[in-house]
Design an enzyme around this catalytic site. Structure first.
Site, short mmCIF file in Angstrom:
data_model
loop_
_atom_site.label_atom_id
_atom_site.label_comp_id
_atom_site.label_asym_id
_atom_site.label_seq_id
_atom_site.Cartn_x
_atom_site.Cartn_y
_atom_site.Cartn_z
N LYS A 22 -12.02 7.11 82.13
CA LYS A 22 -12.87 7.98 82.94
C LYS A 22 -13.63 8.95 82.06
O LYS A 22 -14.84 9.18 82.25
CB LYS A 22 -12.02 8.75 83.95
N ASN A 23 -12.95 9.54 81.08
CA ASN A 23 -13.57 10.57 80.26
C ASN A 23 -14.60 10.01 79.29
O ASN A 23 -15.31 10.77 78.64
CB ASN A 23 -12.50 11.36 79.49
N ARG A 93 -15.81 18.73 87.45
CA ARG A 93 -16.43 19.52 86.39
C ARG A 93 -17.41 18.70 85.55
O ARG A 93 -18.38 19.24 85.04
CB ARG A 93 -15.35 20.09 85.47
N CYS A 117 -10.31 20.36 88.13
CA CYS A 117 -8.91 20.75 88.08
C CYS A 117 -8.75 22.25 87.89
O CYS A 117 -9.50 22.88 87.16
CB CYS A 117 -8.20 20.03 86.93
N ASP A 305 -3.75 16.24 77.79
CA ASP A 305 -3.64 15.42 79.00
C ASP A 305 -2.38 14.57 79.05
O ASP A 305 -2.13 13.89 80.05
CB ASP A 305 -4.87 14.52 79.15
N VAL A 327 -4.18 24.27 74.31
CA VAL A 327 -5.57 23.95 74.66
C VAL A 327 -6.02 24.67 75.92
O VAL A 327 -7.08 25.29 75.96
CB VAL A 327 -5.74 22.42 74.81
#
EC number: 2.5.1.7
Length: 418
Positions: A22-23, A93, A117, A305, A327
């Site tokens: 997805k990213n 986002r 998120c 993640d 992070v």
């Protein structure tokens, strides 16, 4: 609204295919706005965020055609709007990624301030300041980022924080700017490299992607291409942790083991037997895992993640492990839900001290963000009784058919309406 019901206790065994990332898919889909001709994006995951991005492009007038195997052809010749409205951006986002391409190619953009998120501060000032340095006139008012530019100019930009979306947005904008742009303190993630590869295939000149300094020589036009999205390294890690927690044995296909070396190292440290080839990885775990210490960091460090999933692994391991989050702030909400299942977790600021217990007990839990929801599913796979995970729309933003893939590996899991 839907929920997942999970009856724990089944070791995961078998083979599954890993989806596209997805990213990586979202910035590449935004980059299609840069190209004069049609662009086809392959290995697209079927996810809510991808669907939202397609709807966003469609609202702008972009023509999209979905082919077999989730290949999406994007043609910007029909674009008539340069606005990303609040009702779409509020849920994701990554919608801000259209800001740079719209300004670079069309000279105007109006993008709602983003949502997504709830995991701490992710300011958009890096995007805005960078585009201003390239000559864009930008104001933030009424909940929107509104920008104009005749043609962006190359600039030397040092980002205060190494941000993936900030790096991607400015890299896309610079691809059509006049002159040379240098991005310092750039994100080094594989998804940034994948985007740079796409821009270069279009005829762009991006050098240094994967390092902290990226140089972009702007060109006048970019052409449409066929680009394949890289495999999802976080999905890969999640299913490996699930197998380790359940004492299972799995083979993941169509993945990229070199992108998850830090995760594989921690899994080996936990006692798992891990093997990998060019596009596959296998994991076998005998008995309970050993607790591990880890600290998140930007790539190539341990990915934030994957932090929640390793909290779940530590919760049922032997020994005690410490998980340190560097992070994002406010990213231990999943631990509070795991405590309701019997996990022994103490939160101390940016650190979670986790003492493994022999068993977790099923409970109704609530997903608070994408990766937290995945960790609660993993906890449910090993808990005694039936675990109910609510608000699973979070998990649908980042995991393609998670209940189907887990069931394929032998999990007792089903999706039901509220």
């Amino acid at each position: 609204m839907e929920r997942l019901l999970i009856r724990g206790g089944n070791p995961l065994r078998g083979d599954i295919r890993i989806s596209g990332a997805k990213n990586a898919a979202l910035p590449v889909m935004a980059a299609t706005l840069l190209a004069d001709g049609p662009t086809t994006v392959g290995n697209i995951p079927h996810l809510h965020d991808v669907t939202t991005t397609m709807e966003l492009l469609g609202r702008m007038g972009v023509e999209l055609t979905v082919h077999e195997g989730m290949e999406v052809e994007v043609n910007t010749a029909t674009i008539h709007s340069f606005r990303a409205p609040y009702e779409l951006v509020k849920t994701m986002r990554a919608s801000i990624l259209v800001l740079g391409p719209l300004l670079a190619r069309f000279g105007q953009a109006e993008v709602s301030l983003p949502g997504g998120c709830a995991i701490g501060s992710r300011p958009v000032n890096i995007h805005v300041d960078g585009l201003r340095a390239m000559g864009a006139e930008i104001e933030v008012r009424d909940g929107y980022i509104k920008g104009r530019a005749d043609r962006l100019q190359g600039a030397h930009i040092r980002m205060d924080v190494s941000t993936v979306t900030g790096t991607e947005n400015l890299m896309m904008a610079a691809a059509l700017a006049r002159g040379t742009t240098v991005l310092e303190n750039a994100a080094r993630e594989p998804e940034v490299i994948n985007l740079a590869d796409c821009i270069n295939a279009m005829g762009g000149h991006v050098q240094g992607a994967g390092t902290s300094t990226i140089t972009i020589e702007g060109v006048d036009t970019l052409r449409g291409v066929h680009h394949r999205v890289l495999p999802d390294r976080i999905e890969t890690g999640t299913y490996l942790v699930a197998a380790a927690m359940t004492g299972g044995e799995v083979r993941l296909k169509d993945t990229a083991p070199e992108l998850v070396e830090s995760v594989l190292g921690k899994l080996r440290e936990s006692g798992a037997e891990v093997s990998a080839g060019r596009d596959w990885v296998t994991l076998r775990m005998e008995g309970r895992p050993r607790a591990v210490d880890l600290e998140t960091a930007p790539y190539p460090g341990f990915p934030t993640d994957m932090q929640a999933q390793f909290c779940a692994l530590n919760a049922i391991s032997t020994g005690e492990g410490t998980v340190t989050e560097t992070v994002f702030e406010n990213r231990f909400m999943h631990c509070l839900e795991m405590q309701r299942m019997g996990a022994d977790i103490q939160i101390e600021g940016a650190r979670a001290r986790i003492r493994g217990v022999e068993k977790l007990t099923a409970a109704p839990v609530i997903a608070t963000d994408l990766r937290a929801s995945a960790s609660l599913v993993l906890a449910g796979l090993v808990a005694e009784g039936e675990t109910r995970v609510d608000r699973i729309y979070h998990i649908d933003r980042g995991y393609e058919c998670i209940e189907e893939k887990l069931a394929q590996l032998g999990a007792d899991i089903q999706r039901v309406p509220d």
